[in-house]
Design an enzyme around this catalytic site. Sequence first.
Site, short mmCIF file in Angstrom:
data_model
loop_
_atom_site.label_atom_id
_atom_site.label_comp_id
_atom_site.label_asym_id
_atom_site.label_seq_id
_atom_site.Cartn_x
_atom_site.Cartn_y
_atom_site.Cartn_z
N ARG A 69 -15.39 11.50 12.73
CA ARG A 69 -15.98 10.25 12.25
C ARG A 69 -16.73 9.47 13.33
O ARG A 69 -17.83 8.98 13.10
CB ARG A 69 -14.88 9.37 11.66
CG ARG A 69 -14.49 9.74 10.26
CD ARG A 69 -13.42 8.83 9.73
NE ARG A 69 -13.31 8.98 8.28
CZ ARG A 69 -12.38 8.38 7.56
NH1 ARG A 69 -11.48 7.59 8.14
NH2 ARG A 69 -12.32 8.56 6.26
N ALA A 97 -8.71 4.57 -1.25
CA ALA A 97 -8.96 5.82 -0.52
C ALA A 97 -9.35 6.92 -1.50
O ALA A 97 -8.62 7.22 -2.44
CB ALA A 97 -7.71 6.22 0.26
N GLN A 98 -10.50 7.52 -1.27
CA GLN A 98 -11.03 8.48 -2.24
C GLN A 98 -10.95 9.93 -1.79
O GLN A 98 -10.68 10.83 -2.58
CB GLN A 98 -12.51 8.16 -2.50
CG GLN A 98 -12.73 6.77 -3.05
CD GLN A 98 -14.20 6.42 -3.09
OE1 GLN A 98 -14.86 6.67 -4.08
NE2 GLN A 98 -14.70 5.87 -2.00
N GLY A 128 0.84 -1.19 0.00
CA GLY A 128 0.00 0.00 0.00
C GLY A 128 0.87 1.24 0.00
O GLY A 128 2.10 1.18 -0.19
N GLY A 156 -9.09 12.17 0.10
CA GLY A 156 -8.01 13.12 -0.06
C GLY A 156 -6.93 12.94 0.98
O GLY A 156 -6.88 11.95 1.70
#
Length: 399
Positions: free
Chosen positions: A270, A49-50, A16, A52
Amino acid sequence: MLAIALSFDVLVIGSGASGLAAAVSAERAGARVALAAKGSLQSCNSAKAQGGIQAAFGEDDSPEQHAEDVWKSSHETADRALVTILTSEAPSAIHRLEELGVAFTRENGGYRLARCGGATRKRLLQVGDRTGHAITTALREAFEAGSGTGLPKSPLVSLEPRENGWCARCGEHLVLASTVVLAAGGRCFKEASERGELSTNHPGATGEATLIAVGVGARARDLDALQYHPNGGAWPANMQGYSIPETTRAYGAVLLNAKREEFTDSLAPRDTLSQAIFDEVEKGNGVETPDGRPAVYLDTTRIPERDAEISLPYMLRRYRSGGIDPLREPILTYPVLHYQNGGLVIDEHAETTVEGLYACGEIAGGTHGRNRMMGNSLLECCVFGRRAGRAAAEKAKAA
């Protein structure tokens, strides 16, 4: 049957963003590097991961303010020394990624910045809504352009200390290395499967590397602190487990209950948001998906079309292909298991409590405490991946 032992200065486990950053850093520091992956080198959570990556570039922002937001979002459980490193090195991490070819979305002569949950400033940089994919692609290309050796389909099976280093079994390979960097991610896919829940994670996120490290004496912290992504896709069925980018809320989307009423601050941290959704459903104010799952509305119709086209194109394509236009109707959402907040204890060089064994990315604990802000995972991968690779190379060369 194991092949003849391979010998390297630094062995990196995981492909990753953190593993790639560590491998590139170690190789550029002059080390002979091997990068072992459970599947292909392209398979990882980071690429999914979208939203940012955070860095303080705004005129009203600073690394110190970024650090304060991290500290508060962690409920004052993060390691402040690690947080300071994370936020102070964030701008330089962005510039290094740009040197590798990552083209962050820009406007008006600067970066297009968004405010994410728990942040007091706009500091989220994006590459549309495929930021993780762009970063991992650039790092992987940098690794493959160097002298490092990739070992795909070679999961870490065992790790044993030996004189002046380590002996690791990675799939069918026996690898001898002076130092080891663990960047194998967390365990949320396995945890969700055992709980019968949905997860945003890649199937390789099963946590064996953490257990192996603990087995050789590495200390861990906060392993019970698993994080839910507050906006998992709940419907249509092909979107279940998809992590709806949190930038939807940065650009104006809000959470609504069955009565179409706002019930929480949609830009809260979150864990606060996830709990608010759980509580609202428990009160009987949720909605039900056509297949009987709990959900609430995410009113994405409030997002300006231009913002959506620039920063959320992938999400729009995914939903529209399923017959739903997020700019014309609210979408259904519910928290899904997402991230292992805790992990192996590390110092400022990403070294664990066992000499010569390093950890970076999701497998490491402390930087986020018990609750992570969005946009800080990719940042942690780049900052501490680089530090881990460099320190591992230096120790290997000094051996």
